[in-house]
Write a protein that holds these residues in place. Structure first.
Motif, short mmCIF file in Angstrom:
data_model
loop_
_atom_site.label_atom_id
_atom_site.label_comp_id
_atom_site.label_asym_id
_atom_site.label_seq_id
_atom_site.Cartn_x
_atom_site.Cartn_y
_atom_site.Cartn_z
N SER A 165 -29.38 9.39 43.81
CA SER A 165 -28.81 8.83 45.05
C SER A 165 -27.88 7.64 44.75
N ALA A 166 -28.20 6.85 43.73
CA ALA A 166 -27.36 5.71 43.38
C ALA A 166 -26.01 6.17 42.83
N VAL A 167 -26.00 7.21 41.99
CA VAL A 167 -24.75 7.73 41.44
C VAL A 167 -23.86 8.28 42.55
N LEU A 168 -24.46 9.02 43.48
CA LEU A 168 -23.68 9.54 44.60
C LEU A 168 -23.11 8.41 45.45
N LEU A 169 -23.89 7.37 45.66
CA LEU A 169 -23.41 6.25 46.47
C LEU A 169 -22.26 5.53 45.78
N VAL A 170 -22.36 5.33 44.48
CA VAL A 170 -21.27 4.69 43.73
C VAL A 170 -20.01 5.55 43.79
N LEU A 171 -20.16 6.86 43.67
CA LEU A 171 -19.01 7.76 43.77
C LEU A 171 -18.34 7.65 45.13
N ALA A 172 -19.17 7.62 46.19
CA ALA A 172 -18.62 7.54 47.54
C ALA A 172 -17.87 6.23 47.75
N LEU A 173 -18.43 5.13 47.30
CA LEU A 173 -17.76 3.83 47.46
C LEU A 173 -16.47 3.78 46.65
N SER A 174 -16.49 4.37 45.47
CA SER A 174 -15.28 4.39 44.63
C SER A 174 -14.19 5.23 45.28
N LEU A 175 -14.58 6.38 45.85
CA LEU A 175 -13.61 7.22 46.54
C LEU A 175 -13.01 6.50 47.74
N GLN A 176 -13.84 5.74 48.45
CA GLN A 176 -13.34 4.99 49.60
C GLN A 176 -12.31 3.94 49.16
N LEU A 177 -12.59 3.26 48.05
CA LEU A 177 -11.66 2.26 47.54
C LEU A 177 -10.35 2.91 47.07
N CYS A 178 -10.45 4.17 46.59
CA CYS A 178 -9.25 4.88 46.12
C CYS A 178 -8.51 5.59 47.25
N GLY A 179 -9.08 5.55 48.45
CA GLY A 179 -8.41 6.18 49.58
C GLY A 179 -8.54 7.68 49.61
N GLU A 180 -9.58 8.23 48.96
CA GLU A 180 -9.79 9.67 48.94
C GLU A 180 -10.80 10.09 50.01
N PRO A 181 -10.73 11.34 50.47
CA PRO A 181 -11.67 11.81 51.50
C PRO A 181 -13.09 11.96 50.96
N LEU A 182 -14.06 11.67 51.80
CA LEU A 182 -15.48 11.75 51.42
C LEU A 182 -16.04 13.11 51.84
N LYS A 183 -15.69 14.14 51.07
CA LYS A 183 -16.14 15.50 51.37
C LYS A 183 -17.35 15.85 50.50
N LEU A 184 -18.54 15.48 50.97
CA LEU A 184 -19.76 15.71 50.19
C LEU A 184 -20.09 17.20 50.15
N HIS A 185 -20.32 17.73 48.96
CA HIS A 185 -20.60 19.15 48.79
C HIS A 185 -21.97 19.51 49.37
N TRP A 186 -22.11 20.78 49.78
CA TRP A 186 -23.37 21.20 50.42
C TRP A 186 -24.55 21.13 49.45
N VAL A 187 -24.29 21.27 48.16
CA VAL A 187 -25.39 21.15 47.18
C VAL A 187 -25.96 19.73 47.19
N HIS A 188 -25.08 18.75 47.21
CA HIS A 188 -25.52 17.36 47.28
C HIS A 188 -26.24 17.09 48.61
N LYS A 189 -25.73 17.66 49.68
CA LYS A 189 -26.39 17.49 50.98
C LYS A 189 -27.82 18.03 50.95
N SER A 190 -27.97 19.21 50.36
CA SER A 190 -29.31 19.82 50.28
C SER A 190 -30.25 18.97 49.42
N LEU A 191 -29.74 18.49 48.29
CA LEU A 191 -30.57 17.68 47.40
C LEU A 191 -30.95 16.35 48.04
#
Length: 541
Positions: free
Chosen positions: A100-126
């Motif tokens: 969960s920490a790695v996913l959160l860091v990825l999401a925050l980094s994507l937000q800083l880079c201005g990229e869309p936060l399109k979480l994959h369904w596999v991550h959603k299920s996990l």
């Protein structure tokens, strides 16, 4: 969306691939015009909540390590399987919190880079599975081990000041992605809502120390004496529990009291044993397989002396310290037998160590004869009666009359209409607050709390003024010359103010810097938009 300087396109692509499982470049994603939708924001919020949920469970897992040996014993009694389940707990918790920490860091980094936060369904299920697993763990804890909630409350007295600083630091870090989102978003209502929530949380955190209390926030000269150590079944991390070796190891740890459990054999000999059955701490299944399921009191003393009470300790390794035993200690442990109370009293008399014990099982039909046999053994040993601390409640009045010199220890708190004053109480550490400990100390009542194994817990009880603690880890607590931390109130106040001021300045700096970067990008974006508009007009003409 504008991207902040320093966010290179390959890095953004890599982050996008890991978070969204979209193995195309971030530039192509941008050409597709993909944006973060409300659904994506909801999943990001869910991810953040899952991370906090697993973080809280990690904290609980660390707290309950103090009592996890009891859980291992419980599982063995139920399933006849010995395993250090604390390792399983920590590994599983580490996997969940890391994911969960790695996913959160990825999401925050994507937000800083201005990229869309399109979480994959596999991550959603996990993430959903992670939530269910942690929720099940908390539910099981509440049903089968409810006293650990009180342990967690006590732990906050040791960790509260430091948790406060850590949480303030984490929330301060969140100012960067929050500022990035606010300056990019066109939804005014959402921006105002997030700002109000963030400000409210930070104000609450800045004022949180007003609610934080700890017995270790005191002046150095106010620190009570170090609590005496009571060896729980001896020194069970260094020797097989309830054996003469365990008693001698406890003496080496400067333990003042040897806490044990006494049973009486079928022919009337009191001996040391905690469990009602012999299967966990002896080889009874190999020696008497047809009688292995019988109660310990069903065996006579001759039978009990045929059992090996030490090899299980080396085979099952109930504590990690077993691996570090010397060859001499391992050889000595393998030769241990079940000791009689007479043998233990003789050793205690020579070393001037006190003995505190329970007499088991309390519901046995011959319990009065057990009491009589135990008292006879005490009187015949010639040990000074003040070295005996009597715990059993059954036939206590009889014991007072026959051996008035024995110290009576009660497993309860004092009553308002107490006929005679209590001098000694023995309780679980969860059952007494710091205020109660101080009050008992002022009233000259000796308080012993059990079972205390972790230095953080020992430090809190030391600061509170407890008289003694029962422990499995006497070799660890012996080496503690001082509580883990001790802060004068003035020092804590200074740390609180400095931490809050630094946090506020960093948040202000984050918002100003992100705003400045956003303004630098706006002219370039405007020129690009005008050029695209002109090209479009020409193509239409």
């Amino acid at each position: 969306m504008a991207e902040l300087p320093g966010c290179c396109r390959p890095c953004a692509t890599c982050l996008l691939c890991l978070y969204s499982c979209r193995w195309i470049s971030a530039k192509k994603e941008k050409r597709k015009g993909l944006r973060t939708t409300k659904c994506d924001c909801s999943w990001f919020l869910f991810l953040f909540c899952v991370f906090l949920f697993t973080l809280v469970w990690l904290y609980f897992a660390i707290v309950i390590l103090n009592d996890f040996h009891n859980f291992n014993e419980f599982i063995f009694k139920q399933r006849k399987l010995w395993l250090d389940w604390s390792l399983v707990l920590l590994v599983a918790t580490a996997v969940l919190i890391t994911y969960s920490a790695v996913l959160l860091v990825l999401a925050l980094s994507l937000q800083l880079c201005g990229e869309p936060l399109k979480l994959h369904w596999v991550h959603k299920s996990l993430l959903i599975v992670t939530t269910l697993v942690v929720a099940a763990a908390f539910t099981g804890l509440g049903i089968k081990w409810a006293e650990e909630w009180r342990s967690a409350r006590i732990s906050l007295q040791a960790t509260g000041p430091f948790l406060h600083i850590g949480i303030v630091g984490g929330m301060t870090f969140l100012a960067w992605p929050l500022a990035s989102f606010i300056y990019r978003s066109r939804n005014t209502g959402l921006k105002v809502f997030l700002l109000l929530v963030y400000c409210a949380v930070m104000i609450a955190l800045y004022l949180a120390p007003l609610m934080i209390t700890s017995p270790c926030i005191m002046e150095e000269n106010q620190l009570p004496p170090k609590p005496a150590l009571v060896g729980h079944r001896g020194a069970p991390m260094l020797a097989p529990e309830n054996t003469l070796m365990s008693l001698h190891k406890a003496m080496d740890c400067d333990v003042q009291v040897f806490e044990t459990d006494v049973m009486v054999s079928a022919d009337g000999v009191p001996f040391l044993m905690h469990d009602e059955k012999l299967t966990r701490t002896t080889n009874v299944q190999a020696v008497f397989p047809e009688r292995a399921s019988l109660n310990s009191t069903a065996f006579n003393w001759t039978d009990l002396q045929q059992l090996d009470a030490g090899s299980w300790f080396l085979e099952r390794r109930p504590f990690s310290t077993v691996k570090s035993l010397s060859a001499g200690d391992r050889k000595q442990a393998s030769k241990q037998k079940i000791p009689s109370l007479e043998q233990v009293l003789e050793a205690a008399k020579q070393s001037n160590i006190s003995i505190m014990f329970d007499l088991r099982p309390e519901n046995h039909t011959d319990y009065q004869s057990f009491v009589n046999a135990t008292l006879d053994a005490i009187l015949q040993s010639g040990i000074p009666l003040q070295q005996i601390l009597w715990l059993p409640d059954g036939f206590r009045e009889q014991v007072k009359q026959q051996v008035p010199g024995v110290q009576q220890v009660y497993g309860r708190k004092r009553l308002q209409n107490e006929k005679e004053p209590l001098l000694h109480v023995n309780l679980p550490y969860q059952d007494m607050s710091s205020e109660e400990i101080r009050q008992y100390r002022q009233d000259n009542i000796s308080v012993n709390l059990y079972v205390v194994n972790q230095p953080w817990l020992f430090s809190v009880l030391w600061c509170a003024g407890v008289s003694s603690v029962t422990t499995n880890a006497c070799q660890v607590l012996k080496e503690m010359k001082h509580p883990i931390w001790l802060l004068p109130s003035s020092t804590y106040l200074m740390i609180w103010i400095v931490a809050d001021c630094v946090s506020f300045l960093m948040i202000l700096w984050a918002f100003l810097l992100v705003k400045k970067c956003s303004k630098r990008r706006q002219p370039a974006e405007s020129e690009t938009d005008v050029l695209l508009t002109k090209i479009n007009s020409l193509m239409q003409e």
